[in-house]
Design an enzyme around this catalytic site. Structure first.
Site, PDB file in Angstrom:
ATOM      1  N   ARG A 100       0.820  -1.212   0.000  1.00 32.39           N
ATOM      2  CA  ARG A 100       0.000   0.000   0.000  1.00 32.39           C
ATOM      3  C   ARG A 100       0.855   1.263   0.000  1.00 32.39           C
ATOM      4  O   ARG A 100       0.528   2.250  -0.673  1.00 32.39           O
ATOM      5  CB  ARG A 100      -0.943  -0.007   1.207  1.00 32.39           C
ATOM      6  N   GLN A 135     -10.533  10.505   5.831  1.00 35.20           N
ATOM      7  CA  GLN A 135     -10.366   9.095   6.182  1.00 35.20           C
ATOM      8  C   GLN A 135      -9.212   8.481   5.393  1.00 35.20           C
ATOM      9  O   GLN A 135      -8.812   7.350   5.665  1.00 35.20           O
ATOM     10  CB  GLN A 135     -11.650   8.326   5.886  1.00 35.20           C
ATOM     11  N   ASP A 138      -3.306   8.264   2.745  1.00 38.56           N
ATOM     12  CA  ASP A 138      -2.187   8.751   1.937  1.00 38.56           C
ATOM     13  C   ASP A 138      -1.865  10.190   2.342  1.00 38.56           C
ATOM     14  O   ASP A 138      -2.435  10.719   3.296  1.00 38.56           O
ATOM     15  CB  ASP A 138      -2.526   8.668   0.442  1.00 38.56           C
ATOM     16  N   HIS A 153      -7.847   8.499  10.378  1.00 38.59           N
ATOM     17  CA  HIS A 153      -7.463   7.085  10.328  1.00 38.59           C
ATOM     18  C   HIS A 153      -5.955   6.889  10.252  1.00 38.59           C
ATOM     19  O   HIS A 153      -5.490   5.775   9.982  1.00 38.59           O
ATOM     20  CB  HIS A 153      -8.143   6.384   9.146  1.00 38.59           C
ATOM     21  N   CYS A 202      12.650   0.552  15.142  1.00 35.54           N
ATOM     22  CA  CYS A 202      12.785   1.918  15.648  1.00 35.54           C
ATOM     23  C   CYS A 202      14.259   2.339  15.630  1.00 35.54           C
ATOM     24  O   CYS A 202      15.139   1.560  15.996  1.00 35.54           O
ATOM     25  CB  CYS A 202      12.235   1.997  17.069  1.00 35.54           C
ATOM     26  N   CYS A 207      16.514   1.825  21.552  1.00 38.96           N
ATOM     27  CA  CYS A 207      15.172   1.240  21.481  1.00 38.96           C
ATOM     28  C   CYS A 207      15.162   0.025  20.553  1.00 38.96           C
ATOM     29  O   CYS A 207      15.113  -1.103  20.999  1.00 38.96           O
ATOM     30  CB  CYS A 207      14.149   2.279  21.006  1.00 38.96           C
ATOM     31  N   THR A 245     -16.921   9.422  -0.117  1.00 40.31           N
ATOM     32  CA  THR A 245     -16.980   8.461   0.986  1.00 40.31           C
ATOM     33  C   THR A 245     -18.296   7.702   0.957  1.00 40.31           C
ATOM     34  O   THR A 245     -19.342   8.264   0.622  1.00 40.31           O
ATOM     35  CB  THR A 245     -16.789   9.154   2.353  1.00 40.31           C
ATOM     36  N   SER A 246     -18.230   6.426   1.322  1.00 39.95           N
ATOM     37  CA  SER A 246     -19.408   5.561   1.302  1.00 39.95           C
ATOM     38  C   SER A 246     -20.345   5.812   2.464  1.00 39.95           C
ATOM     39  O   SER A 246     -21.476   5.335   2.479  1.00 39.95           O
ATOM     40  CB  SER A 246     -18.972   4.091   1.317  1.00 39.95           C
ATOM     41  N   MET A 271     -19.936   9.080  -6.368  1.00 37.06           N
ATOM     42  CA  MET A 271     -20.332   8.353  -7.576  1.00 37.06           C
ATOM     43  C   MET A 271     -21.757   7.821  -7.467  1.00 37.06           C
ATOM     44  O   MET A 271     -22.454   7.688  -8.479  1.00 37.06           O
ATOM     45  CB  MET A 271     -19.372   7.180  -7.810  1.00 37.06           C
TER      46      MET A 271
END
Length: 304
Positions: A100, A135, A138, A153, A202, A207, A245-246, A271
């Site tokens: 992604r 939401q 990217d 998100h 990290c 760490c 958005t849906s 849409m």
């Protein structure tokens, strides 16, 4: 408060409308598609909130992970984007998120992203505000130039350490050597089975903890600080746009209807109609790359 029960909501939770219609009853009906009437509301608005979803990213060629793109290999997104999945098989989950990340790293902002950013900059000079509540995971809104962006998100291009909690912007490609060339989505592609010590780690001193994508997994609560900021914007906006958005993922699906319950104009650009369309003042159907830019263009009443 608008989101006083926010701690009980988790991303991906599908809820029926009876769970979100606390407060004033929204008078439903057929929304208008009259752009000239929307433009009148736009000209008067001082504080505009724009809620964006996966349809925005799709305009730039980013898959929505719905329909034909619902699966990665043989798994649904919900099978991978969860704390339990990451605990069981961090290698597989990182392969998915590496895939992604690579998808979005070479994408450019679309005409819709640019129109929103231009509108924000233009209206700021007039003492008006535009906030993007997205939401999308990217970075296309910011790449387009939007300054006031609330990412509910999280971000694919940030990591969070499982040990020290450090959040870091990370746009490396690949994010670690072991993931180079991995993450292909084909149904018959085997898992890479990368050892956990070779996954992203990290870089904070002393760490070296395991990193995870800084996104909200299914079943996790949203960041309370972000939701507090969203609450404020929802309370002061005098025009709300719901774009791409849906309107089925909560709590974001409740934002538009709750604004509408105050009598504030809400315009949906999508849409198709959604479960929340009937609550809105306007609905403009079609690709948001076609419908939204003219809606946000300079109005004849604007002072330059």
């Amino acid at each position: 408060m608008l989101l006083k029960t926010r701690a009980v909501y988790s991303v991906g939770l599908r809820m029926c409308s009876t769970h979100v219609t606390t407060g004033p009853v929204i008078e439903s009906g057929r929304p208008s598609s009259d752009m000239s009437e929307f433009r009148k509301a736009f000209a008067k608005a001082k504080n505009i909130a724009i809620i964006t979803g996966a349809g925005m990213s799709a305009e730039s060629g980013v898959p929505t992970f719905r329909g034909d793109h619902e699966k990665w290999r043989k798994w649904h997104t919900q099978d991978l984007a969860s704390p339990e999945a990451f605990s069981r098989n961090p290698s597989r989950v990182w392969e998915f998120y590496h895939y992604r990340r690579e998808l979005v790293l070479d994408k450019k902002p679309s005409a819709v992203h640019l129109a929103i950013a231009e509108c924000e900059a233009r209206l700021k000079k007039q003492g008006r505000s535009v906030v993007v509540i997205t939401q999308c995971q990217d970075d296309l809104h910011r790449q387009a130039g939007s300054k006031h962006v609330l990412k509910i998100h999280g971000s694919l291009l940030e990591t969070r350490c499982m040990s020290c909690g450090q959040v870091t912007v990370n746009k490396q490609s690949p994010i670690c050597a072991a993931l180079k060339g991995k993450g292909a989505p084909g149904a018959n592609v085997p898992d890479a089975q990368i050892p956990v010590d070779k996954l992203p780690r990290c870089e904070e001193r002393d760490c070296h903890g395991l990193l995870r994508p800084n996104v909200v997994f299914f079943g996790e609560t949203l960041d309370s600080h972000i939701l507090t900021s969203v609450e404020k914007e929802m309370e002061i906006c005098d025009l709300c746009l719901v774009v791409g958005t849906s309107s089925i993922v909560y709590p974001a699906a409740m934002f538009g209807p709750r604004v509408a319950s105050r009598g504030v104009p809400v315009a949906e650009f999508n849409m198709n109609t959604t479960p929340k369309t009937e609550y809105f003042t306007f609905h403009f159907q079609g690709p948001c790359g076609t419908t939204l830019p003219p809606a946000l263009a300079p109005h004849e009443s604007e002072e330059w």
